[in-house]
Design a protein around this motif. Structure first.
Motif, PDB file in Angstrom:
ATOM      1  N   MET A 114      36.362  32.881  59.461  1.00 46.13           N
ATOM      2  CA  MET A 114      36.320  34.396  59.589  1.00 46.13           C
ATOM      3  C   MET A 114      37.435  34.622  60.274  1.00 46.13           C
ATOM      4  N   GLU A 115      38.376  33.607  61.086  1.00 45.24           N
ATOM      5  CA  GLU A 115      39.655  34.005  61.396  1.00 45.24           C
ATOM      6  C   GLU A 115      40.664  34.255  60.334  1.00 45.24           C
ATOM      7  N   LEU A 116      40.285  33.717  59.143  1.00 43.48           N
ATOM      8  CA  LEU A 116      41.202  34.146  57.979  1.00 43.48           C
ATOM      9  C   LEU A 116      40.525  35.232  57.297  1.00 43.48           C
ATOM     10  N   LEU A 117      39.407  35.214  56.969  1.00 43.72           N
ATOM     11  CA  LEU A 117      38.530  36.113  55.881  1.00 43.72           C
ATOM     12  C   LEU A 117      38.334  37.554  56.345  1.00 43.72           C
ATOM     13  N   ASP A 118      38.214  37.719  57.669  1.00 50.13           N
ATOM     14  CA  ASP A 118      37.682  38.944  57.971  1.00 50.13           C
ATOM     15  C   ASP A 118      38.557  39.967  58.462  1.00 50.13           C
ATOM     16  N   GLU A 119      39.905  39.940  58.148  1.00 44.79           N
ATOM     17  CA  GLU A 119      40.883  40.795  58.223  1.00 44.79           C
ATOM     18  C   GLU A 119      40.655  41.791  56.938  1.00 44.79           C
ATOM     19  N   ARG A 120      41.046  43.064  57.303  1.00 46.61           N
ATOM     20  CA  ARG A 120      40.937  44.141  56.211  1.00 46.61           C
ATOM     21  C   ARG A 120      41.345  43.712  55.064  1.00 46.61           C
ATOM     22  N   TRP A 121      40.782  43.744  53.954  1.00 44.13           N
ATOM     23  CA  TRP A 121      41.079  43.779  52.452  1.00 44.13           C
ATOM     24  C   TRP A 121      41.090  42.362  52.102  1.00 44.13           C
ATOM     25  N   THR A 122      41.118  41.453  52.776  1.00 41.70           N
ATOM     26  CA  THR A 122      41.331  39.945  52.609  1.00 41.70           C
ATOM     27  C   THR A 122      40.317  39.534  51.450  1.00 41.70           C
ATOM     28  N   MET A 123      39.097  39.966  51.756  1.00 41.08           N
ATOM     29  CA  MET A 123      38.119  39.416  50.721  1.00 41.08           C
ATOM     30  C   MET A 123      38.005  40.224  49.459  1.00 41.08           C
ATOM     31  N   LEU A 124      38.467  41.532  49.407  1.00 40.71           N
ATOM     32  CA  LEU A 124      38.921  42.192  48.302  1.00 40.71           C
ATOM     33  C   LEU A 124      39.780  41.452  47.723  1.00 40.71           C
ATOM     34  N   VAL A 125      41.000  41.077  47.949  1.00 34.74           N
ATOM     35  CA  VAL A 125      42.160  40.290  47.336  1.00 34.74           C
ATOM     36  C   VAL A 125      41.500  39.348  46.920  1.00 34.74           C
ATOM     37  N   LEU A 126      40.630  38.492  47.486  1.00 31.60           N
ATOM     38  CA  LEU A 126      40.189  37.375  46.727  1.00 31.60           C
ATOM     39  C   LEU A 126      39.059  37.654  45.625  1.00 31.60           C
ATOM     40  N   ARG A 127      38.394  38.714  45.927  1.00 30.38           N
ATOM     41  CA  ARG A 127      37.630  39.390  44.598  1.00 30.38           C
ATOM     42  C   ARG A 127      38.434  39.475  43.408  1.00 30.38           C
ATOM     43  N   GLU A 128      39.473  40.038  43.794  1.00 30.90           N
ATOM     44  CA  GLU A 128      40.212  40.390  42.484  1.00 30.90           C
ATOM     45  C   GLU A 128      40.955  39.027  41.839  1.00 30.90           C
ATOM     46  N   LEU A 129      41.442  37.982  42.631  1.00 29.41           N
ATOM     47  CA  LEU A 129      41.877  36.831  42.201  1.00 29.41           C
ATOM     48  C   LEU A 129      40.727  36.078  41.423  1.00 29.41           C
ATOM     49  N   ILE A 130      39.587  36.064  42.082  1.00 29.13           N
ATOM     50  CA  ILE A 130      38.665  35.155  41.499  1.00 29.13           C
ATOM     51  C   ILE A 130      38.062  36.167  39.998  1.00 29.13           C
ATOM     52  N   ALA A 131      37.994  37.376  39.937  1.00 30.04           N
ATOM     53  CA  ALA A 131      37.685  38.125  38.790  1.00 30.04           C
ATOM     54  C   ALA A 131      38.771  37.898  37.794  1.00 30.04           C
ATOM     55  N   GLY A 132      40.097  37.222  38.139  1.00 31.35           N
ATOM     56  CA  GLY A 132      40.962  37.103  37.077  1.00 31.35           C
ATOM     57  C   GLY A 132      42.341  37.855  37.108  1.00 31.35           C
ATOM     58  N   SER A 133      42.581  38.445  38.076  1.00 29.41           N
ATOM     59  CA  SER A 133      43.933  39.063  38.488  1.00 29.41           C
ATOM     60  C   SER A 133      45.011  37.740  38.807  1.00 29.41           C
ATOM     61  N   ARG A 134      46.147  38.047  38.191  1.00 26.76           N
ATOM     62  CA  ARG A 134      46.966  36.787  38.438  1.00 26.76           C
ATOM     63  C   ARG A 134      48.326  37.444  38.967  1.00 26.76           C
ATOM     64  N   ARG A 135      48.510  38.704  38.512  1.00 27.84           N
ATOM     65  CA  ARG A 135      49.964  39.383  38.791  1.00 27.84           C
ATOM     66  C   ARG A 135      49.958  40.491  39.938  1.00 27.84           C
ATOM     67  N   PHE A 136      50.925  40.722  40.529  1.00 25.33           N
ATOM     68  CA  PHE A 136      50.854  41.736  41.707  1.00 25.33           C
ATOM     69  C   PHE A 136      50.348  42.944  41.024  1.00 25.33           C
ATOM     70  N   ASN A 137      50.879  43.486  39.838  1.00 23.08           N
ATOM     71  CA  ASN A 137      50.539  44.819  39.517  1.00 23.08           C
ATOM     72  C   ASN A 137      49.077  44.950  39.114  1.00 23.08           C
ATOM     73  N   ASP A 138      48.370  43.912  38.666  1.00 23.08           N
ATOM     74  CA  ASP A 138      47.063  43.883  38.354  1.00 23.08           C
ATOM     75  C   ASP A 138      46.152  43.802  39.615  1.00 23.08           C
ATOM     76  N   LEU A 139      46.697  42.936  40.744  1.00 25.82           N
ATOM     77  CA  LEU A 139      45.956  43.115  41.904  1.00 25.82           C
ATOM     78  C   LEU A 139      46.139  44.538  42.467  1.00 25.82           C
ATOM     79  N   ARG A 140      47.226  45.230  42.368  1.00 24.45           N
ATOM     80  CA  ARG A 140      47.367  46.589  42.858  1.00 24.45           C
ATOM     81  C   ARG A 140      46.333  47.536  41.982  1.00 24.45           C
TER      82      ARG A 140
END
Length: 221
Positions: A15-41
């Motif tokens: 959780m020292e890595l994962l509980d910072e704001r937005w981190t888990m949602l960034v990972l959610r997007e990557l796991i859902a298939g987003s690969r480019r910065f604009n898609d993550l945005r």
């Protein structure tokens, strides 16, 4: 990494890595298939580009993603978080059910729907789904999902193609369908949603989209 909890417990260290704001949602997007910065945005529209860049740098330094050619790719360590995020989503839909008006975003809904199109269920050629959200003011009321050649694009302006089918109703009701709170059939029966188009397309439309695993999770009584 975030501030240390100064505990040897592996939950604390993770959780020292994962509980910072937005981190888990960034990972959610990557796991859902987003690969480019604009898609993550597009999947995280309220996250500033600077903060997104910072979180991606942190995840890269921690060994959860690699970068190259403008793409962000999950490592084995990052992919292992997939079942954990899925379990959190299932827990959230079971126990944190209330949605405020500020939680409802047509852009996020259509972005999620576009990447869960079941292309084997959609007729060959181009299909255009037009969405009219009766509870959304201004230009965000109208959206188009263009499905063709095993791709799908989200448009907030008329793309100029013939509309195959129109979904007319409240954004809240369609979000509830997408979360699995109600079924398409229930929403159509209670009048909160109307699907306009040829009858075979109206009947087939729900099958064009694969719901997330959390949508089928049983709810507590």
């Amino acid at each position: 990494m975030g501030a240390s909890y100064y505990q040897f417990c592996p939950v604390a260290k993770a959780m020292e890595l994962l509980d910072e704001r937005w981190t888990m949602l960034v990972l959610r997007e990557l796991i859902a298939g987003s690969r480019r910065f604009n898609d993550l945005r597009r999947g995280l529209p309220r996250m500033s580009p600077a903060l997104l860049s910072k979180r991606l740098h942190q995840l890269t330094a921690a060994g959860l993603i690699t970068t190259g050619g403008g793409l962000y790719t999950l490592t084995d360590a990052g992919r292992e978080l997939g079942p954990i995020l899925e379990a959190i989503g299932i827990w959230g839909v079971r126990w944190i059910g209330e949605l405020g008006d500020a939680d409802l975003d047509p852009k996020l809904l259509l972005w999620d729907m576009h990447r869960r199109v079941d292309h084997d269920a959609v007729p060959a050629g181009r299909s255009v789904v037009h969405f009219e959200f009766t509870d959304v003011p201004g230009p965000l009321r109208y959206w188009w999902l263009v499905i063709a050649a095993r791709e799908a694009d989200v448009c907030d302006e008329d793309p100029g193609f013939d509309v195959t089918v129109t979904v007319h109703g409240t954004l809240r009701r369609l979000v509830e369908i997408w979360r699995g709170d109600v079924t398409w059939q229930h929403a159509l029966r209670d009048g909160a949603l109307r699907v306009l188009g040829p009858e075979p397309v109206r009947r087939a439309l729900p099958g064009w989209f694969a719901l997330a695993s959390y949508a089928t999770a049983p709810r507590p009584a």
